[in-house]
Write a protein that holds these residues in place. Structure first.
Motif, PDB file in Angstrom:
ATOM      1  N   THR A  14       0.826  -1.210   0.000  1.00 31.44           N
ATOM      2  CA  THR A  14       0.000   0.000   0.000  1.00 31.44           C
ATOM      3  C   THR A  14       0.861   1.262   0.000  1.00 31.44           C
ATOM      4  OG1 THR A  14      -0.288  -0.102   2.415  1.00 31.44           O
ATOM      5  CG2 THR A  14      -2.025  -1.082   1.045  1.00 31.44           C
ATOM      6  N   ASN A  15       2.024   1.208   0.628  1.00 32.16           N
ATOM      7  CA  ASN A  15       2.923   2.367   0.584  1.00 32.16           C
ATOM      8  C   ASN A  15       3.446   2.625  -0.824  1.00 32.16           C
ATOM      9  OD1 ASN A  15       2.820   3.303   3.221  1.00 32.16           O
ATOM     10  ND2 ASN A  15       4.433   1.937   3.916  1.00 32.16           N
ATOM     11  N   LEU A  18      -0.040   3.881  -2.922  1.00 30.46           N
ATOM     12  CA  LEU A  18      -0.884   4.950  -2.388  1.00 30.46           C
ATOM     13  C   LEU A  18      -0.042   6.019  -1.707  1.00 30.46           C
ATOM     14  CD1 LEU A  18      -3.523   2.681  -0.622  1.00 30.46           C
ATOM     15  CD2 LEU A  18      -3.791   3.796  -2.833  1.00 30.46           C
ATOM     16  N   LYS A  19      -0.592   7.206  -1.621  1.00 29.98           N
ATOM     17  CA  LYS A  19       0.042   8.265  -0.835  1.00 29.98           C
ATOM     18  C   LYS A  19      -0.609   8.229   0.548  1.00 29.98           C
ATOM     19  CE  LYS A  19       0.861  13.134  -0.433  1.00 29.98           C
ATOM     20  NZ  LYS A  19       0.320  14.443  -0.662  1.00 29.98           N
ATOM     21  N   ILE A  20       0.167   7.841   1.542  1.00 25.58           N
ATOM     22  CA  ILE A  20      -0.362   7.697   2.895  1.00 25.58           C
ATOM     23  C   ILE A  20       0.319   8.712   3.796  1.00 25.58           C
ATOM     24  CG2 ILE A  20      -0.537   6.128   4.862  1.00 25.58           C
ATOM     25  CD1 ILE A  20      -0.635   3.870   2.697  1.00 25.58           C
ATOM     26  N   LEU A  44      -9.354  -0.713  -0.318  1.00 28.81           N
ATOM     27  CA  LEU A  44      -8.065  -0.633   0.373  1.00 28.81           C
ATOM     28  C   LEU A  44      -8.141   0.089   1.716  1.00 28.81           C
ATOM     29  CD1 LEU A  44      -5.737   0.131  -2.657  1.00 28.81           C
ATOM     30  CD2 LEU A  44      -5.924  -2.009  -1.383  1.00 28.81           C
ATOM     31  N   ASP A  45      -9.277   0.681   2.033  1.00 26.81           N
ATOM     32  CA  ASP A  45      -9.406   1.433   3.288  1.00 26.81           C
ATOM     33  C   ASP A  45      -9.012   0.598   4.501  1.00 26.81           C
ATOM     34  OD1 ASP A  45     -10.478   3.377   1.661  1.00 26.81           O
ATOM     35  OD2 ASP A  45     -12.526   3.117   2.374  1.00 26.81           O
ATOM     36  N   VAL A  48      -5.283  -0.535   4.711  1.00 23.81           N
ATOM     37  CA  VAL A  48      -4.402   0.598   5.025  1.00 23.81           C
ATOM     38  C   VAL A  48      -4.498   0.944   6.505  1.00 23.81           C
ATOM     39  CG1 VAL A  48      -4.048   3.076   4.685  1.00 23.81           C
ATOM     40  CG2 VAL A  48      -4.339   1.576   2.708  1.00 23.81           C
TER      41      VAL A  48
END
Length: 103
Positions: A14-15, A18-20, A44-45, A48
């Protein structure tokens, strides 16, 4: 150990895609009961939130149909997801959620 490995793998993936904002996630207390309400953007909520708050024990309400898909069933069993029947007023699921806040 399995939980740690799965969370690390999913967190890395996810990193990458996605922009986390880790700074905001770092503000979440690591102990005590917590109810987090988020806009549900996509599938993906949950991965994450769960993997980025780890090692904080995190669970959530998950539509019961999720357990129809073996890989997702594996993940949400590992994450101790609480199945909820969205077709009824599923008081049993809310009782489980209340207990999760106490644990």
């Amino acid at each position: 150990m399995l939980l740690w490995v799965v969370n690390k793998i999913i967190k890395c993936i996810t990193n990458l895609i996605l922009k986390i904002d880790g700074a905001d996630l770092a503000k979440v207390p690591q102990e005590g009961p917590l109810i987090a309400a988020a806009n549900h953007v996509n599938f993906l909520d949950a991965p994450v939130i769960i993997t980025h708050l780890y090692p904080r024990k995190t669970t959530g309400l998950v539509k019961k149909e999720t357990w129809d898909k073996p890989f997702l069933a594996f993940l949400f069993n590992l994450w101790e997801g609480i199945p909820i029947d969205r077709d009824i007023a599923d008081f049993a699921a809310f009782k489980q959620a209340k207990q999760a806040l106490k644990d």
